[in-house]
Design a protein around this motif. Structure first.
Motif, PDB file in Angstrom:
ATOM      1  N   ILE A 102      39.371  17.155  -1.064  1.00 28.95           N
ATOM      2  CA  ILE A 102      40.732  17.500  -1.484  1.00 28.95           C
ATOM      3  C   ILE A 102      40.659  18.706  -2.410  1.00 28.95           C
ATOM      4  O   ILE A 102      39.824  18.765  -3.306  1.00 28.95           O
ATOM      5  CB  ILE A 102      41.422  16.332  -2.220  1.00 28.95           C
ATOM      6  N   THR A 103      41.537  19.670  -2.169  1.00 29.88           N
ATOM      7  CA  THR A 103      41.684  20.823  -3.048  1.00 29.88           C
ATOM      8  C   THR A 103      43.163  20.934  -3.399  1.00 29.88           C
ATOM      9  O   THR A 103      44.012  20.945  -2.522  1.00 29.88           O
ATOM     10  CB  THR A 103      41.224  22.128  -2.360  1.00 29.88           C
ATOM     11  N   ILE A 104      43.447  20.999  -4.690  1.00 23.65           N
ATOM     12  CA  ILE A 104      44.811  21.165  -5.183  1.00 23.65           C
ATOM     13  C   ILE A 104      44.779  22.409  -6.058  1.00 23.65           C
ATOM     14  O   ILE A 104      43.923  22.526  -6.937  1.00 23.65           O
ATOM     15  CB  ILE A 104      45.256  19.945  -6.017  1.00 23.65           C
ATOM     16  N   TYR A 105      45.686  23.362  -5.816  1.00 30.11           N
ATOM     17  CA  TYR A 105      45.631  24.578  -6.626  1.00 30.11           C
ATOM     18  C   TYR A 105      47.017  25.159  -6.880  1.00 30.11           C
ATOM     19  O   TYR A 105      47.952  24.942  -6.136  1.00 30.11           O
ATOM     20  CB  TYR A 105      44.720  25.623  -5.972  1.00 30.11           C
ATOM     21  N   SER A 106      47.091  25.901  -7.991  1.00 27.51           N
ATOM     22  CA  SER A 106      48.305  26.610  -8.388  1.00 27.51           C
ATOM     23  C   SER A 106      47.943  28.072  -8.612  1.00 27.51           C
ATOM     24  O   SER A 106      47.081  28.374  -9.439  1.00 27.51           O
ATOM     25  CB  SER A 106      48.870  26.028  -9.687  1.00 27.51           C
ATOM     26  N   GLU A 107      48.599  28.963  -7.870  1.00 30.13           N
ATOM     27  CA  GLU A 107      48.357  30.392  -8.072  1.00 30.13           C
ATOM     28  C   GLU A 107      48.946  30.878  -9.388  1.00 30.13           C
ATOM     29  O   GLU A 107      48.396  31.762 -10.026  1.00 30.13           O
ATOM     30  CB  GLU A 107      48.935  31.198  -6.908  1.00 30.13           C
ATOM     31  N   LYS A 108      50.087  30.309  -9.797  1.00 33.69           N
ATOM     32  CA  LYS A 108      50.743  30.749 -11.035  1.00 33.69           C
ATOM     33  C   LYS A 108      49.845  30.562 -12.246  1.00 33.69           C
ATOM     34  O   LYS A 108      49.788  31.424 -13.109  1.00 33.69           O
ATOM     35  CB  LYS A 108      52.053  29.990 -11.263  1.00 33.69           C
ATOM     36  N   VAL A 112      42.603  25.122 -10.275  1.00 32.65           N
ATOM     37  CA  VAL A 112      42.174  24.454  -9.045  1.00 32.65           C
ATOM     38  C   VAL A 112      41.534  23.119  -9.403  1.00 32.65           C
ATOM     39  O   VAL A 112      40.796  23.014 -10.381  1.00 32.65           O
ATOM     40  CB  VAL A 112      41.219  25.336  -8.199  1.00 32.65           C
ATOM     41  N   ILE A 113      41.883  22.110  -8.630  1.00 34.97           N
ATOM     42  CA  ILE A 113      41.313  20.774  -8.783  1.00 34.97           C
ATOM     43  C   ILE A 113      40.558  20.465  -7.491  1.00 34.97           C
ATOM     44  O   ILE A 113      41.144  20.515  -6.407  1.00 34.97           O
ATOM     45  CB  ILE A 113      42.416  19.722  -9.008  1.00 34.97           C
ATOM     46  N   ILE A 114      39.290  20.187  -7.619  1.00 34.74           N
ATOM     47  CA  ILE A 114      38.448  19.872  -6.466  1.00 34.74           C
ATOM     48  C   ILE A 114      38.074  18.396  -6.553  1.00 34.74           C
ATOM     49  O   ILE A 114      37.524  17.956  -7.558  1.00 34.74           O
ATOM     50  CB  ILE A 114      37.170  20.740  -6.459  1.00 34.74           C
ATOM     51  N   ILE A 115      38.406  17.657  -5.515  1.00 35.19           N
ATOM     52  CA  ILE A 115      38.079  16.231  -5.482  1.00 35.19           C
ATOM     53  C   ILE A 115      37.136  15.988  -4.317  1.00 35.19           C
ATOM     54  O   ILE A 115      37.440  16.328  -3.175  1.00 35.19           O
ATOM     55  CB  ILE A 115      39.352  15.371  -5.331  1.00 35.19           C
ATOM     56  N   GLU A 116      35.998  15.432  -4.629  1.00 30.54           N
ATOM     57  CA  GLU A 116      35.000  15.115  -3.620  1.00 30.54           C
ATOM     58  C   GLU A 116      34.709  13.629  -3.722  1.00 30.54           C
ATOM     59  O   GLU A 116      34.282  13.139  -4.758  1.00 30.54           O
ATOM     60  CB  GLU A 116      33.731  15.940  -3.842  1.00 30.54           C
ATOM     61  N   LEU A 117      34.994  12.914  -2.672  1.00 27.43           N
ATOM     62  CA  LEU A 117      34.846  11.463  -2.654  1.00 27.43           C
ATOM     63  C   LEU A 117      33.425  11.086  -2.255  1.00 27.43           C
ATOM     64  O   LEU A 117      32.863  11.647  -1.317  1.00 27.43           O
ATOM     65  CB  LEU A 117      35.847  10.873  -1.655  1.00 27.43           C
ATOM     66  N   THR A 118      32.865  10.138  -2.990  1.00 31.00           N
ATOM     67  CA  THR A 118      31.539   9.615  -2.676  1.00 31.00           C
ATOM     68  C   THR A 118      31.671   8.148  -2.315  1.00 31.00           C
ATOM     69  O   THR A 118      32.100   7.350  -3.140  1.00 31.00           O
ATOM     70  CB  THR A 118      30.585   9.764  -3.882  1.00 31.00           C
ATOM     71  N   VAL A 119      31.363   7.813  -1.080  1.00 30.29           N
ATOM     72  CA  VAL A 119      31.366   6.415  -0.636  1.00 30.29           C
ATOM     73  C   VAL A 119      29.950   6.112  -0.150  1.00 30.29           C
ATOM     74  O   VAL A 119      29.518   6.640   0.856  1.00 30.29           O
ATOM     75  CB  VAL A 119      32.400   6.176   0.490  1.00 30.29           C
TER      76      VAL A 119
END
Length: 153
Positions: A102-108, A112-119
Motif C-alpha cells: 500500500i502506498t498513500i501519498y499527498s503531493e501538497k 508518503v506512507i508506505i505499508i508493507e504487510l508481513t504474513v
C-alpha cells in the motif's frame, strides 16, 4: 502452502485497506490549510562534501498518529497492490522497481506512507519483518532525499 499464504496476505491487505479508506476519504473532504512548517522531519539534515543531503537513519523519527497525519492534507492518493495487478510506485515521488503493498501519498504536503504487510508463520515473523524493513530502507531514503516526509510500516 504458499498459495494459502498468498491468500491470507491478500485478504489481510484488503482488511487493512478497508480500515484506512474511511480516514482518507474524510481527510480528502476537508478544506486544506497549509502547515506552518512543511518539513515533518525533526532529525538533523547532514550534507556530504559533494553537497548531497541525507538524514541519519539511526536518529529516531517522531512517532505519528496515522489519523493526524492524514488530516494534514486533502489530496491523498491510495495505491494498493492487488492480485494480478501490479501497481507502480508513484514516479513523482521517486523511481523504483519496488512494489509496495500500500502506498498513500499527498503531493501538497510531499508526504508518503508506505505499508508493507508481513504474513509469516509465528516462528519466522521477526525474521520476515526484518527482511521487509531492510528491503524498503533504500526506497525510504530515496523518498526523503527528494524532500518527501516518509512513513514506512
Amino acid at each position: 502452502m504458499a498459495q494459502m499464504g498468498l491468500w491470507i496476505h491478500d485478504q489481510t491487505l484488503k482488511t487493512v485497506a478497508d480500515g484506512i479508506m474511511p480516514f482518507i476519504e474524510e481527510a480528502n473532504q476537508e478544506s486544506y490549510i497549509p502547515p506552518e512548517d512543511t518539513n515533518c522531519m525533526t532529525t538533523i539534515k547532514f550534507r556530504t562534501a559533494d553537497g548531497v543531503t541525507y538524514r541519519n537513519p539511526a536518529l529516531p523519527l517522531p512517532k505519528r498518529d496515522p489519523t493526524n497525519l492524514l488530516q494534514k492534507a486533502n489530496d491523498w492518493e491510495f495505491l494498493m497492490a492487488e492480485e494480478h495487478k501490479q501497481v507502480v510506485f508513484p514516479p513523482i515521488i521517486t523511481e523504483t522497481a519496488k512494489r509496495c503493498d500500500i502506498t498513500i501519498y499527498s503531493e501538497k504536503t510531499k508526504t508518503v506512507i508506505i505499508i508493507e504487510l508481513t504474513v509469516q508463520m509465528d516462528e519466522n515473523l521477526s525474521n520476515a519483518n526484518a527482511r521487509k524493513k531492510s528491503k524498503y530502507q533504500d526506497l525510504v531514503a530515496d523518498c526523503e532525499n527528494r524532500g518527501w516526509c516518509t512513513t514506512h510500516r
